[in-house]
Design a protein around this motif. Structure first.
Motif, short mmCIF file in Angstrom:
data_model
loop_
_atom_site.label_atom_id
_atom_site.label_comp_id
_atom_site.label_asym_id
_atom_site.label_seq_id
_atom_site.Cartn_x
_atom_site.Cartn_y
_atom_site.Cartn_z
N SER A 1 13.92 -1.89 -12.11
CA SER A 1 13.85 -2.85 -11.01
C SER A 1 12.44 -2.99 -10.47
CB SER A 1 14.79 -2.41 -9.88
OG SER A 1 14.49 -1.08 -9.47
N HIS A 2 11.69 -1.89 -10.45
CA HIS A 2 10.34 -1.90 -9.92
C HIS A 2 9.30 -2.15 -11.02
CE1 HIS A 2 12.58 -0.29 -6.62
NE2 HIS A 2 11.50 -0.16 -5.87
N ALA A 3 9.53 -1.60 -12.21
CA ALA A 3 8.58 -1.81 -13.31
C ALA A 3 8.51 -3.28 -13.69
CB ALA A 3 8.99 -0.96 -14.51
N ILE A 4 9.66 -3.95 -13.75
CA ILE A 4 9.68 -5.38 -14.08
C ILE A 4 8.98 -6.18 -12.99
CG2 ILE A 4 11.21 -7.38 -14.36
CD1 ILE A 4 13.26 -5.41 -15.59
N LEU A 5 9.21 -5.81 -11.75
CA LEU A 5 8.57 -6.51 -10.63
C LEU A 5 7.05 -6.41 -10.75
CD1 LEU A 5 8.94 -7.88 -7.79
CD2 LEU A 5 8.75 -5.58 -6.83
N ARG A 6 6.53 -5.22 -11.01
CA ARG A 6 5.08 -5.04 -11.12
C ARG A 6 4.51 -5.82 -12.31
NH1 ARG A 6 6.57 0.30 -9.88
NH2 ARG A 6 6.42 0.91 -12.07
N PHE B 1 2.36 -2.81 -5.99
CA PHE B 1 1.78 -1.51 -6.28
C PHE B 1 2.88 -0.46 -6.40
CE2 PHE B 1 2.33 -1.83 -1.78
CZ PHE B 1 2.64 -0.57 -1.34
N ARG B 2 2.58 0.59 -7.14
CA ARG B 2 3.53 1.70 -7.24
C ARG B 2 3.06 2.81 -6.32
NH1 ARG B 2 4.51 6.56 -8.98
NH2 ARG B 2 6.50 7.13 -9.96
N ALA B 3 3.79 3.03 -5.27
CA ALA B 3 3.42 4.08 -4.32
C ALA B 3 3.82 5.44 -4.89
CB ALA B 3 4.13 3.85 -2.99
N GLU B 4 2.88 6.37 -4.90
CA GLU B 4 3.19 7.74 -5.28
C GLU B 4 3.92 8.41 -4.11
OE1 GLU B 4 2.73 9.17 -8.14
OE2 GLU B 4 1.63 7.52 -9.08
N VAL B 5 5.06 8.99 -4.38
CA VAL B 5 5.83 9.62 -3.31
C VAL B 5 5.88 11.13 -3.54
CG1 VAL B 5 7.22 7.56 -2.92
CG2 VAL B 5 8.02 9.28 -4.54
N PRO B 6 6.00 11.88 -2.47
CA PRO B 6 6.06 13.34 -2.60
C PRO B 6 7.33 13.77 -3.35
CG PRO B 6 5.55 12.70 -0.34
CD PRO B 6 5.99 11.46 -1.05
N SER B 7 7.22 14.89 -4.01
CA SER B 7 8.39 15.53 -4.63
C SER B 7 9.04 16.45 -3.60
CB SER B 7 7.95 16.35 -5.84
OG SER B 7 7.18 17.47 -5.41
N PRO B 8 10.24 16.93 -3.85
CA PRO B 8 10.82 17.92 -2.96
C PRO B 8 9.90 19.12 -2.76
CG PRO B 8 12.52 17.07 -4.41
CD PRO B 8 11.23 16.48 -4.88
N ALA B 9 9.21 19.55 -3.83
CA ALA B 9 8.31 20.69 -3.70
C ALA B 9 7.13 20.38 -2.77
CB ALA B 9 7.79 21.10 -5.08
N ASP B 10 6.67 19.13 -2.80
CA ASP B 10 5.57 18.74 -1.89
C ASP B 10 6.01 18.85 -0.44
OD1 ASP B 10 3.78 18.12 -3.97
OD2 ASP B 10 4.59 16.08 -4.15
#
Length: 267
Positions: free
Chosen positions: A149-154, A171-180
């Motif tokens: 859904s997001h890759a096609i949009l970009r 843009f693709r926002a980098e999001v934190p992982s659970p560990a972050d």
């Protein structure tokens, strides 16, 4: 420069039940009653409250609390005001600029909001400072930036004739992982529970995934386009989404990864 989208509460609420389930799963891990024995006098803040329907459920969860919903969208807050009451209020405000007196808030909830903010981890110490000793911070964000859904949009936004208008919005926002989240919040003296879940939403209706993303992730791109290109883009995007997420007799399956973190401040 990326612009803030104008939000449409009606479009956002088309799949309100599916959007609401992660909120309820998040709140299930906030065990405030275990330590207080009641909710009278509590202050609960929902940062990024949207149209307010989920915020209103916080009054049901803590009937004696004062609940405040904050959102940067005037359109969302206008819709939310219809739900306001004696213990429930709403205000326009930017989550990045929100602050409260130290140790004044019992619960801070931020649901499907922080993924829009690249520097979100930098906001967490301020949230923790605002909590009373023993208070709770509950976070949920989408983690589906690599989904079709997001890759096609970009990809589409970076092709002509759309790229001139839409490329910067896709843009693709980098999001934190659970560990972050664990690392950031334990550094603030919190006890942290962080996890991720992939929901398998079964959506009804024609071109259901397009209708879903039009309410959230696709809005900045669609609104960046001039009127004469927007319909063309939506038609191309919708056709490709139909291939990636085919409608079946039982509906359209949308896998959706979400990331959660619940932290309790030390006493």
């Amino acid at each position: 420069m990326r612009k803030s989208p104008v939000w449409n509460p009606h479009q956002y609420n088309k799949y309100a039940a599916e959007r609401g389930r992660p909120f309820m799963d998040l709140l299930a891990q906030v065990h405030l009653e275990d330590s207080t024995g009641g909710s009278d006098g509590l202050l609960v803040v929902d940062l990024g409250c949207g149209p307010g329907n989920l915020t209103a459920s916080l009054v049901e969860r803590w009937p004696g609390a004062r609940v405040v919903g904050v959102d940067s969208s005037p359109q969302m807050i206008e819709a939310a005001q219809e739900l306001a009451g004696e213990r429930l209020s709403f205000e326009v405000g930017d989550v990045r600029e929100w602050s409260a007196a130290p140790e004044s808030v019992d619960v801070i909830v931020t649901n499907a909001t922080l993924h829009w903010i690249p520097e979100q981890l930098e906001l967490l110490p301020g949230f923790v400072r605002a909590l009373k000793p023993g208070g709770w911070l509950a976070i949920q964000i989408p983690g589906n930036g690599d989904a079709p859904s997001h890759a096609i949009l970009r990809e589409l936004a970076h092709t002509e004739p759309y790229a001139e208008y839409a490329a910067e919005q896709a843009f693709r926002a980098e999001v934190p992982s659970p560990a972050d989240y664990v690392a950031a919040l334990t550094a603030e003296g919190c006890t942290v529970d962080a996890w991720e879940t992939t929901y398998s939403h079964l959506l009804q209706g024609d071109n259901a995934v397009l209708e879903w993303v039009k309410g959230t992730g696709a809005r900045p791109v669609l609104q960046s386009l001039p009127d004469e290109l927007r319909a063309q883009f939506e038609a191309e995007y919708g056709a490709r989404l139909n291939e990636a997420y085919p409608q079946q007799e039982f509906g359209t399956l949308l896998p959706f990864r979400r990331i959660f973190a619940v932290a309790q401040k030390g006493n």
